[in-house]
Design a protein around this motif. Structure first.
Motif, PDB file in Angstrom:
ATOM      1  N   ARG A 122       0.805  -1.213   0.000  1.00 51.92           N
ATOM      2  CA  ARG A 122       0.000   0.000   0.000  1.00 51.92           C
ATOM      3  C   ARG A 122       0.840   1.265   0.000  1.00 51.92           C
ATOM      4  N   ARG A 123       0.584   2.164   0.945  1.00 52.16           N
ATOM      5  CA  ARG A 123       1.231   3.477   0.898  1.00 52.16           C
ATOM      6  C   ARG A 123       2.743   3.400   1.071  1.00 52.16           C
ATOM      7  N   PHE A 124       3.232   2.350   1.702  1.00 51.97           N
ATOM      8  CA  PHE A 124       4.670   2.256   1.944  1.00 51.97           C
ATOM      9  C   PHE A 124       5.458   1.956   0.671  1.00 51.97           C
ATOM     10  N   SER A 125       4.751   1.761  -0.443  1.00 48.24           N
ATOM     11  CA  SER A 125       5.447   1.533  -1.706  1.00 48.24           C
ATOM     12  C   SER A 125       6.016   2.818  -2.297  1.00 48.24           C
ATOM     13  N   VAL A 126       5.629   3.963  -1.748  1.00 47.66           N
ATOM     14  CA  VAL A 126       6.170   5.239  -2.234  1.00 47.66           C
ATOM     15  C   VAL A 126       6.825   5.999  -1.088  1.00 47.66           C
ATOM     16  N   ASP A 127       7.885   6.725  -1.412  1.00 45.62           N
ATOM     17  CA  ASP A 127       8.672   7.406  -0.393  1.00 45.62           C
ATOM     18  C   ASP A 127       7.930   8.565   0.268  1.00 45.62           C
ATOM     19  N   ARG A 128       6.808   8.966  -0.284  1.00 46.20           N
ATOM     20  CA  ARG A 128       6.011  10.015   0.347  1.00 46.20           C
ATOM     21  C   ARG A 128       5.616   9.610   1.772  1.00 46.20           C
ATOM     22  N   PHE A 129       5.479   8.302   2.005  1.00 47.83           N
ATOM     23  CA  PHE A 129       4.999   7.819   3.300  1.00 47.83           C
ATOM     24  C   PHE A 129       6.090   7.135   4.115  1.00 47.83           C
ATOM     25  N   ARG A 130       7.346   7.514   3.873  1.00 48.45           N
ATOM     26  CA  ARG A 130       8.415   7.022   4.740  1.00 48.45           C
ATOM     27  C   ARG A 130       8.137   7.426   6.174  1.00 48.45           C
ATOM     28  N   THR A 131       8.516   6.575   7.115  1.00 45.44           N
ATOM     29  CA  THR A 131       8.267   6.874   8.525  1.00 45.44           C
ATOM     30  C   THR A 131       9.493   7.419   9.252  1.00 45.44           C
ATOM     31  N   ASP A 132      10.656   7.421   8.572  1.00 47.16           N
ATOM     32  CA  ASP A 132      11.848   7.977   9.199  1.00 47.16           C
ATOM     33  C   ASP A 132      12.006   9.468   8.913  1.00 47.16           C
ATOM     34  N   VAL A 133      11.368   9.935   7.851  1.00 48.98           N
ATOM     35  CA  VAL A 133      11.437  11.344   7.496  1.00 48.98           C
ATOM     36  C   VAL A 133      10.124  11.714   6.810  1.00 48.98           C
ATOM     37  N   SER A 134       9.575  12.861   7.170  1.00 48.94           N
ATOM     38  CA  SER A 134       8.300  13.263   6.592  1.00 48.94           C
ATOM     39  C   SER A 134       8.480  13.703   5.140  1.00 48.94           C
ATOM     40  N   TRP A 135       7.385  13.679   4.384  1.00 49.06           N
ATOM     41  CA  TRP A 135       7.447  14.165   3.013  1.00 49.06           C
ATOM     42  C   TRP A 135       7.753  15.660   2.997  1.00 49.06           C
ATOM     43  N   ALA A 136       7.229  16.394   3.977  1.00 48.62           N
ATOM     44  CA  ALA A 136       7.513  17.833   4.046  1.00 48.62           C
ATOM     45  C   ALA A 136       9.012  18.077   4.176  1.00 48.62           C
ATOM     46  N   ASP A 137       9.685  17.302   5.012  1.00 47.23           N
ATOM     47  CA  ASP A 137      11.130  17.459   5.168  1.00 47.23           C
ATOM     48  C   ASP A 137      11.867  17.042   3.892  1.00 47.23           C
ATOM     49  N   GLN A 138      11.376  16.016   3.218  1.00 48.58           N
ATOM     50  CA  GLN A 138      11.988  15.621   1.949  1.00 48.58           C
ATOM     51  C   GLN A 138      11.849  16.735   0.913  1.00 48.58           C
ATOM     52  N   MET A 139      10.683  17.387   0.879  1.00 47.75           N
ATOM     53  CA  MET A 139      10.470  18.474  -0.076  1.00 47.75           C
ATOM     54  C   MET A 139      11.415  19.647   0.209  1.00 47.75           C
ATOM     55  N   VAL A 140      11.662  19.929   1.471  1.00 50.19           N
ATOM     56  CA  VAL A 140      12.612  20.990   1.824  1.00 50.19           C
ATOM     57  C   VAL A 140      14.002  20.633   1.314  1.00 50.19           C
ATOM     58  N   ALA A 141      14.399  19.377   1.516  1.00 49.24           N
ATOM     59  CA  ALA A 141      15.726  18.939   1.064  1.00 49.24           C
ATOM     60  C   ALA A 141      15.819  18.964  -0.459  1.00 49.24           C
ATOM     61  N   ILE A 142      14.756  18.567  -1.142  1.00 51.40           N
ATOM     62  CA  ILE A 142      14.724  18.599  -2.608  1.00 51.40           C
ATOM     63  C   ILE A 142      14.896  20.026  -3.106  1.00 51.40           C
ATOM     64  N   GLU A 143      14.157  20.952  -2.519  1.00 48.83           N
ATOM     65  CA  GLU A 143      14.250  22.353  -2.943  1.00 48.83           C
ATOM     66  C   GLU A 143      15.661  22.900  -2.723  1.00 48.83           C
ATOM     67  N   LYS A 144      16.269  22.576  -1.599  1.00 44.37           N
ATOM     68  CA  LYS A 144      17.613  23.080  -1.314  1.00 44.37           C
ATOM     69  C   LYS A 144      18.635  22.524  -2.303  1.00 44.37           C
ATOM     70  N   LEU A 174       4.813  22.329  -9.187  1.00 48.42           N
ATOM     71  CA  LEU A 174       4.596  23.721  -9.586  1.00 48.42           C
ATOM     72  C   LEU A 174       5.119  24.692  -8.537  1.00 48.42           C
ATOM     73  N   ARG A 175       5.009  24.324  -7.275  1.00 52.44           N
ATOM     74  CA  ARG A 175       5.550  25.209  -6.229  1.00 52.44           C
ATOM     75  C   ARG A 175       7.071  25.263  -6.289  1.00 52.44           C
ATOM     76  N   LEU A 176       7.709  24.140  -6.624  1.00 54.06           N
ATOM     77  CA  LEU A 176       9.163  24.159  -6.806  1.00 54.06           C
ATOM     78  C   LEU A 176       9.544  25.089  -7.955  1.00 54.06           C
ATOM     79  N   LEU A 177       8.803  25.015  -9.052  1.00 52.75           N
ATOM     80  CA  LEU A 177       9.087  25.884 -10.194  1.00 52.75           C
ATOM     81  C   LEU A 177       8.835  27.344  -9.850  1.00 52.75           C
ATOM     82  N   GLU A 178       7.813  27.599  -9.074  1.00 50.46           N
ATOM     83  CA  GLU A 178       7.517  28.982  -8.680  1.00 50.46           C
ATOM     84  C   GLU A 178       8.632  29.546  -7.804  1.00 50.46           C
TER      85      GLU A 178
END
Length: 357
Positions: A122-144, A174-178
């Motif tokens: 189920r949801r654990f097949s995608v990294d959005r639902f990792r339990t060691d790091v939130s998706w929000a924190d991953q998005m911050v790292a991606i943007e940086k 789109l937010r990354l592009l903005e």
């Protein structure tokens, strides 16, 4: 628009290698190849190998596209080749890859934000639902990290194009592009990945079309299932994606974008079960993780599922629950041919619908 094929998933890609796969693609009537990363074309970034690939592609009159890799620092341990390319310095590795791509005229480069692991439930097949790091924190790292790469890409005249992959939404791209600008960033539009984020394919295409510079075309069956939905990939034209509508949107925004079929990889000999993904789209916590999802899109998505379910009940669409299948070399070629025929038919319909001068 030229129609090509994914260089990683074309049958026998590993045994034929890049040059052989380009020639194989030409034999199948394809007009280009899209190697996911330049390291798949030459693991050592050998200039001679890369020039030979470019030359053979040009000789056959085919487009050549490629990419870089995952730009999510939390995924770096899973892709050590990116760090290896820089002798331990991953930023240098990306720079070297971009320089090699620029030298052979590949300036539209795929990047991904995470990965999909279908063997997890189920949801654990995608990294959005990792339990060691939130998706929000991953998005911050991606943007940086993208922020460090953008100046390099800008100097080289390159666009890094973020795929609408299984884990990220079109809204987030789109937010990354903005934030980072579009002079060095764009989008790889995948026609069915957004289904896993409950994005309607036409609505998603309309959102990102102005920024789409590369594509991955594939289809999927999606039906209601056990309090959510069940999804399985299909050749183009055999699932829920309305390619006439999607391609019309993309063509209107960028009539020169190349169209790349991303086919399913063949199994080894023998029958195997269909790979299906259970989408928890009715679960409250799943929905909370998708704050951009609107009632309008939810309703359109649900209607799209019911329409496919009705087609399946009438025998007009393949049953998503029918069990195992054989999917070897011959079946993969048939699926590619079917996808290509459907895409070309859609393009003819779109062209014929345009006003005549």
């Amino acid at each position: 628009m030229r129609l090509g094929i994914d260089g990683r998933k074309i049958p026998e890609a590993r045994t034929r290698g890049p040059l052989g796969s380009i020639e194989h693609a030409a034999e199948l009537g394809m007009e280009g190849t899209f190697f996911r990363t330049v390291l798949e074309m030459s693991p050592r970034l050998d200039r001679g190998e890369l020039r030979a690939i470019r030359q053979r592609s040009d000789e056959l009159g085919m487009y050549l596209e490629t990419g870089l890799g995952k730009v999510n620092p939390y995924c770096t341990p899973e892709t050590p080749e990116l760090r290896d390319a820089g002798d331990g310095d991953i930023l240098l590795g990306f720079r070297r890859m971009m320089e090699c791509c620029a030298e052979i005229g590949c300036t539209e480069l795929w990047v991904g934000t995470a990965s999909s692991k279908g063997h997890y439930p189920r949801r654990f097949s995608v990294d959005r639902f990792r339990t060691d790091v939130s998706w929000a924190d991953q998005m911050v790292a991606i943007e940086k990290f993208l922020g460090k790469l953008v100046p390099i890409a800008r100097d080289l005249g390159i666009h890094m194009n973020i795929e609408t992959h299984e884990e990220i939404t079109s809204f987030e791209i789109l937010r990354l592009l903005e934030t980072l600008g579009t002079d060095a960033l764009g989008v790889v539009f995948d026609s069915s990945n957004g289904l896993q984020r409950m994005e309607h394919p036409v609505m998603a295409a309309e959102r990102v079309a102005p920024y789409v510079r590369q594509t991955h075309l594939k289809d999927a069956a999606v039906v209601p299932f056990e309090g959510g939905a069940l999804m399985q990939f299909r050749p183009c034209g055999q699932g829920v994606v309305d390619f006439r509508e999607v391609l019309a949107v993309l063509l209107a925004a960028n009539p020169n974008v190349n169209l790349t079929i991303e086919n399913e990889e063949p199994f080894d000999e023998g029958d195997k079960p269909y790979s299906a993904r259970h989408l928890e789209i009715c679960d409250a916590s799943w929905l909370a993780a998708h704050p951009d999802l609107t009632v309008i899109e939810y309703a359109a998505y649900s209607s799209m599922m019911r329409t496919y379910q009705a087609r399946m009940a009438k025998g007009e669409a393949s049953d998503i629950l029918r069990g195992s299948r054989r999917f070897g070399y011959a079946e993969a070629l048939a699926a590619i041919a079917g996808s290509a025929a459907h895409i070309r038919e859609c393009l003819r319909d779109i062209t014929n619908s345009l006003p005549k001068n």
